[in-house]
Every structure is written in C-alpha cells, then in structure tokens.
Design an enzyme around this catalytic site. Structure first.
Site, mmCIF file in Angstrom:
data_model
loop_
_atom_site.group_PDB
_atom_site.id
_atom_site.type_symbol
_atom_site.label_atom_id
_atom_site.label_comp_id
_atom_site.label_asym_id
_atom_site.label_seq_id
_atom_site.Cartn_x
_atom_site.Cartn_y
_atom_site.Cartn_z
ATOM 1 N N LYS A 9 -10.683 12.816 7.516
ATOM 2 C CA LYS A 9 -10.228 12.522 8.876
ATOM 3 C C LYS A 9 -10.255 13.797 9.712
ATOM 4 O O LYS A 9 -10.122 14.895 9.165
ATOM 5 C CB LYS A 9 -8.775 12.010 8.838
ATOM 6 C CG LYS A 9 -8.602 10.620 8.277
ATOM 7 C CD LYS A 9 -7.130 10.224 8.288
ATOM 8 C CE LYS A 9 -6.909 8.861 7.669
ATOM 9 N NZ LYS A 9 -7.499 7.745 8.434
ATOM 10 N N LYS A 51 0.868 -1.187 0.000
ATOM 11 C CA LYS A 51 0.000 0.000 0.000
ATOM 12 C C LYS A 51 0.902 1.234 0.000
ATOM 13 O O LYS A 51 1.688 1.419 0.931
ATOM 14 C CB LYS A 51 -0.898 -0.007 1.239
ATOM 15 C CG LYS A 51 -1.658 1.310 1.480
ATOM 16 C CD LYS A 51 -2.586 1.255 2.704
ATOM 17 C CE LYS A 51 -3.227 2.618 2.991
ATOM 18 N NZ LYS A 51 -4.101 2.636 4.178
ATOM 19 N N ARG A 101 -7.465 -0.766 1.150
ATOM 20 C CA ARG A 101 -7.947 -2.048 0.625
ATOM 21 C C ARG A 101 -8.323 -1.923 -0.845
ATOM 22 O O ARG A 101 -8.286 -2.900 -1.584
ATOM 23 C CB ARG A 101 -9.108 -2.553 1.496
ATOM 24 C CG ARG A 101 -10.316 -1.674 1.500
ATOM 25 C CD ARG A 101 -11.248 -1.961 2.680
ATOM 26 N NE ARG A 101 -10.741 -1.381 3.929
ATOM 27 C CZ ARG A 101 -11.336 -1.527 5.108
ATOM 28 N NH1 ARG A 101 -12.437 -2.239 5.216
ATOM 29 N NH2 ARG A 101 -10.811 -0.984 6.181
HETATM 30 N N1 BES Z 1 -4.380 4.659 6.795
HETATM 31 C C1 BES Z 1 -5.513 4.381 7.589
HETATM 32 C C2 BES Z 1 -5.242 3.440 8.753
HETATM 33 C C3 BES Z 1 -4.277 3.899 9.817
HETATM 34 C C4 BES Z 1 -4.757 4.308 11.046
HETATM 35 C C5 BES Z 1 -2.925 3.854 9.629
HETATM 36 C C6 BES Z 1 -3.893 4.684 12.040
HETATM 37 C C7 BES Z 1 -2.075 4.245 10.617
HETATM 38 C C8 BES Z 1 -2.551 4.651 11.828
HETATM 39 C C9 BES Z 1 -6.601 3.743 6.718
HETATM 40 O O1 BES Z 1 -6.615 4.143 5.408
HETATM 41 C C10 BES Z 1 -7.906 4.129 7.315
HETATM 42 O O2 BES Z 1 -8.196 5.268 7.307
HETATM 43 N N2 BES Z 1 -8.654 3.153 7.810
HETATM 44 C C11 BES Z 1 -9.914 3.398 8.397
HETATM 45 C C12 BES Z 1 -10.874 2.369 7.880
HETATM 46 C C13 BES Z 1 -12.301 2.624 8.280
HETATM 47 C C14 BES Z 1 -12.817 3.856 7.559
HETATM 48 C C15 BES Z 1 -13.123 1.419 7.920
HETATM 49 C C16 BES Z 1 -9.768 3.279 9.914
HETATM 50 O O3 BES Z 1 -9.022 2.420 10.361
HETATM 51 O O4 BES Z 1 -10.340 4.103 10.605
HETATM 52 ZN ZN ZN Z 2 -4.859 4.790 4.644
HETATM 53 MN MN MN Z 3 -7.755 5.889 5.100
#
Ligand code: BES
Ligand code: ZN
Ligand code: MN
Length: 512
Positions: free
Chosen positions: A293, A281, A367
């Site tokens: 975010k 990724k 994903r």
């Molecule tokens: N890059 C983030 C995940 C992440 C979180 C990496 C904390 C490093 C530290 C990923 O793309 C993401 O935002 N995931 C979401 C998924 C959710 C929307 C289903 C998450 O984990 O909140």
């Molecule tokens: Zn991410």
């Molecule tokens: Mn994300």
C-alpha cells in the site's frame, strides 16, 4: 459505570446533573419544544432559554443550566431529540451518549429521565435506511444504557497525561408506576451489549505492535475464561494440518505467527440446530504485502482486525446474555507483510475447501483468510454463517462512513438480520451478489482469482467469499468504512466504533 433504575420524582432527585430530553416542536402548531418529563419544574427552569430559542429540541443540541430553579439537581442538561416523527432508538442512543459525553469531564454521577412518549409514527420515518425501533419503556432503557456505556470511553490510553474522566454512576429515572425489575433487566442487557462493544473497540484501538495475532488470541482466551466460553487458539501447525492454504498464504510473509481463534457457546438445553457461525477477519496489520500500500494513511491498517474484534465482542455478550442457541466463532488472525517469504502475485494457493486461487493482488488478503474461516465454521457444524470484515476500499467509496455493506445469499436469513438491525440501531445497506458477477473473478490458471478488477469491488470480494459458503445461509458485512471514526462525535469518541457487535448479538438473540 454502574447503571441504576429509580422511580423517584426527577425534580426531587439529588444528583450532580439531571438530563432531560426535549423534542423539537417545529412541526407542531404551537412550535414549542416538548420536555420529555412530566414535572412543570423543567419547563419553568428552562423557560427563558426556550423563549430565547437557545433550546429548540434540535437533535443533539445540549444546553446546561446551573442551580436550576425548582430542582434538587446541581445542573440540568437539556438534550434535543429532533422531531417526534424521526425519534427512534437510533436517535435515543445518540442522545444518551451525548449527555454522557457533555458531562463526563465535570461529573461522576448523573441521572437521565427516560422518555415515556417517544417513537412518533412509524409511517413517517425518514426514508434514509431501515425504520429503527420505536416506543416502549424497556426499549428506551436498553437503548439509553447502550448509548451511555459506549459514550463513556475515550481512546487516549497512550497519552501519558491521560485523566480518568468517566461517569461512575448513571441513574435512569422512570415513572412511579413502572416495573422496576423488568427495567433493571433491560438496563443490564443494554449494559452488557455496550460493554461488549467497548471490548471490541479496545482491541481495535491497539496499534499493530501491541496487537499481533498471538496477542489477539491471548485476549480472546482471557475473555472466554472470564465469561465461560470454550476457547481454542491454534497457530501455524494447525493451519497446515487443516490445509488452510488461503489463510496461511497471508501469514507466510510475517515472522508473527497466525492465530486461528475458535470460541464456542453451547448452552446445555439448546437444540442441536441451528448453529450460528460467526467468522471474523483478524488482520492485525495490513501493509498490502508485496502489492504494498502507499505510505499515506497506511497507519490506519491497524484496524483491519475490526471484523474479528466484533465477533469476539459479540461472543462475550452472548455468553453473558445466555440466549438458548448454539454459536461458534472463528477468527482468522494474521499480519499481512512483504518479505522474502511473502506470497507473490501470480502464486496459486489451494484453500481448505480444495478450491484453487490465483493471487492477483496480495492486498486482497481479507477474503483469503475468510475463505478458510468460513469453510472451517461449516465443518465445525455451523448451519448459518455471518462474517464481518474491513474488506474493501470499494465499499467505502460506495457507502461512505455511514452504512456498512451487507450481502446475503438467503432471503429469510437476510430478513431476520434486517430485524436485528432495527433493534441494534446500526446502519447497513444491502448490496447484490448476483451470479453474473462471478464472471469477474474467473482465472485462466485456477478456479478463481482474488480480485475482480476496478468495478464493483465490494461485490466481487463478496462473490469470492460466496464461493466458500456453498448452500449455507450466509451474511457478509463489509465494515471497512465504518469501523473507525475519523472525527469525534457528540455521542462517541473518535477511533474504533465497535460496529456490528450489537447487530450480531440481536441476530443471535432472534434465534434463542
Ligand atoms: N483492509 C483493506 C480494505 C480497507 C480499505 C479497509 C480501507 C479499511 C479501509 C483490504 O485488505 C484491501 O486492501 N482491499 C483492497 C482490495 C483490492 C486489492 C482488490 C482494496 O480495497 O483496495
Ligand atoms: Zn485488509
Ligand atoms: Mn489488504
């Protein structure tokens, strides 16, 4: 850092600092810390500190003595290794790293006495995770080299008053009768792996404005040319040509074009199969997109390409170590941005495999890019897949900052990977991908949706990826919690950790 092997008498060795390891003797009858070097000179020089219990051998305890009695070295640094029964290559890497970090401000050239009698009794290993590697001088030398190289780097490139404070010459002292050639080979392997981990860390350290998908592609191309790998970097047109609708949907909100980075290592004599497919990724910045975010901590999302960087670092090491096995790598790089052209919740995207995906949350973008990356790696001939991604906050909640999450659909392949972890000294904990969880990513409008709700978030993300690997043996590493070190440790600087590089290299080596 130049690494040398010497079989000189440590007491007679002239150096700015001599590092000697000491085991905590707390579980022994006499309760005495045990120096990992034969000469009495060390115990003599440090006798007072042992008597006063300033040296106990506690793990990562460091004690410096200037002008040590009976030694040619200017300083003696004593580093604790903990109890003998818990002393594995995992601790040894940290001990070597702590020595480098304790001395790098004041010395350029140092020497360390390799422990001869380490590794204790495997049956008494702490039950925490896997039992890590124990014993063997070659293994010790390799682990020391890895730990030292990784510890030597600090991430202060953007401080205008940055000082060059690194160890230039690192000598590993081994017994007089040791096979120096074999140990030089082991040290060299450790150095290549450590430097490749640092290569990945350097990429991850860069902020989003200095590490766009295009720049990541350029860095991959340069590295490939340096070490002799085949490399192709494509952008938007190729994504359309390959019908990578999932990958492209993430990039569509950003003026920065995506990069599809392909590296190939195809040694002449290697069998046609297996072909390992390393998929990463490479989100160079993750704002979340339209499902944006919160501002707090968003700056950290520059490390959302750590999975891709790990693959590039591993490919570098593989090209230099030359195992006899075919390896290809696919890194999917994009910037996840909100804009008038960004994808929206509710949109339906068609992945390269033909599966339709309902976008519930544009922040579940990793994903999406991996769905097409995994499918494409299979199309390029991969018989075994492994991906790494900073995929979910849920994995951070589950395992914290110590273990990465590991998921697998094949027991033999997983067991092989567990063997690689034992060698690499990286901590990862297995989580399930049972079919029952698939229920959670069903969509009323498309084949699947890109989020699975509040519960088991790391698992539902893995279930999503599983939809794109089919029957191919596959391992997924969720490194969200371990790719970035919030605090500086005695053995590694704060910032990018370079997690997964060493385990990927050991996995590939196990095939060739
Ligand atoms: N890059 C983030 C995940 C992440 C979180 C990496 C904390 C490093 C530290 C990923 O793309 C993401 O935002 N995931 C979401 C998924 C959710 C929307 C289903 C998450 O984990 O909140
Ligand atoms: Zn991410
Ligand atoms: Mn994300």
């Amino acid at each position: 850092m130049k690494i040398k092997i010497a079989n000189s008498d440590p007491a007679q060795f002239e150096t700015e600092a001599l590092v000697v390891l000491v085991i905590d003797g707390g579980d022994k009858d006499n309760n005495k810390p045990e120096f990992q070097a034969k000469a009495d000179a060390f115990s003599k020089a440090a006798a007072d500190l042992v008597a006063s219990k300033e040296i106990t051998g506690r793990l990562l305890e460091t004690t410096t003595l200037h002008k040590p009695d009976g030694l040619k070295a200017k300083r003696l640094l004593v580093v604790g290794c903990g109890k003998a029964k818990n002393f594995t290559s995992y601790e040894l890497r940290k001990v070597a790293g702590a020595a480098v970090r304790a001395l790098k401000k004041n010395a350029k050239s140092i020497a360390i006495v390799a422990p001869e009698n380490w590794g204790g009794n495997a049956n008494s290993a702490s039950q925490s995770t896997l039992a890590f590697e124990r014993g063997g001088l070659k293994e010790a030398v390799k682990a020391i080299a890895e730990g030292a190289v990784v510890a030597n780097t600090d991430y202060n490139y953007y401080h205008s008053d940055r000082k060059q404070q690194e160890i230039d010459e690192f000598t590993i002292l081994v017994p007089a009768n040791a096979d120096v050639k074999a140990l030089e080979h082991a040290a060299n392997a450790g150095q290549i792996i450590g430097e490749s981990q640092n290569f990945a860390r350097d990429l991850v350290n860069e902020p989003g404005n200095k590490m766009t998908p295009t720049i990541l592609g350029q860095r991959a191309r340069k590295m490939a040319a340096d070490v002799g790998l085949q490399c192709e970097v494509y952008s938007e047109d190729k994504l359309h040509e390959l019908k990578m609708g999932a990958f492209w949907s993430v990039s569509q909100g950003s003026p920065e074009p995506p990069a599809l980075i392909i590296l190939k290592y195809e040694p002449a004599g290697a069998p046609q199969q297996p072909v390992l497919g390393l998929v990463g990724k490479g989100i160079t910045f993750d704002t979340g997109g339209i499902s944006i975010k919160p501002a707090d901590g968003m700056e950290k999302m520059k490390y959302d390409m750590a999975g891709g960087a790990a693959m590039l670092g591993a490919m570098r090491a593989i090209a230099l170590l030359k195992p006899n096995v075919r390896v290809i790598s696919v890194v999917c790089a994009a910037e996840n941005m909100p804009s008038g052209t960004a994808q929206k919740p509710g949109d339906v995207q068609i992945a390269m495999s033909g599966k339709s995906i309902e976008i519930i949350n544009t922040d579940a973008e990793g994903r999406l890019v991996l769905a097409d990356g995994l499918h494409y790696a299979k199309q390029l001939g991969a018989t075994h897949l492994i991906d790494a991604a900073t995929l979910t906050g849920a994995c951070v909640v589950a395992l914290g900052g110590i273990n990465a999450g590991v998921f697998a659909n094949d027991e033999d392949y997983f067991n092989r990977f567990a063997g690689a972890l034992k060698k690499s000294g990286e901590k990862m904990w297995r989580l399930p991908v049972d079919e029952e969880y698939k229920e959670l990513i069903k969509s009323p409008i498309a084949d699947i949706k890109n989020t699975g709700g509040r519960y088991g978030g790391a698992i539902t993300a893995a279930m999503f990826l599983k939809e794109f690997v089919g029957e191919t043996p596959w391992i997924h590493l969720d490194i969200a919690g371990v790719a970035w070190q919030e605090e500086s440790c005695p053995f590694i600087a704060k910032g990018p950790s370079g997690i997964a590089v060493r385990s990927l290299v050991e996995l590939v080596k196990s095939f060739g």
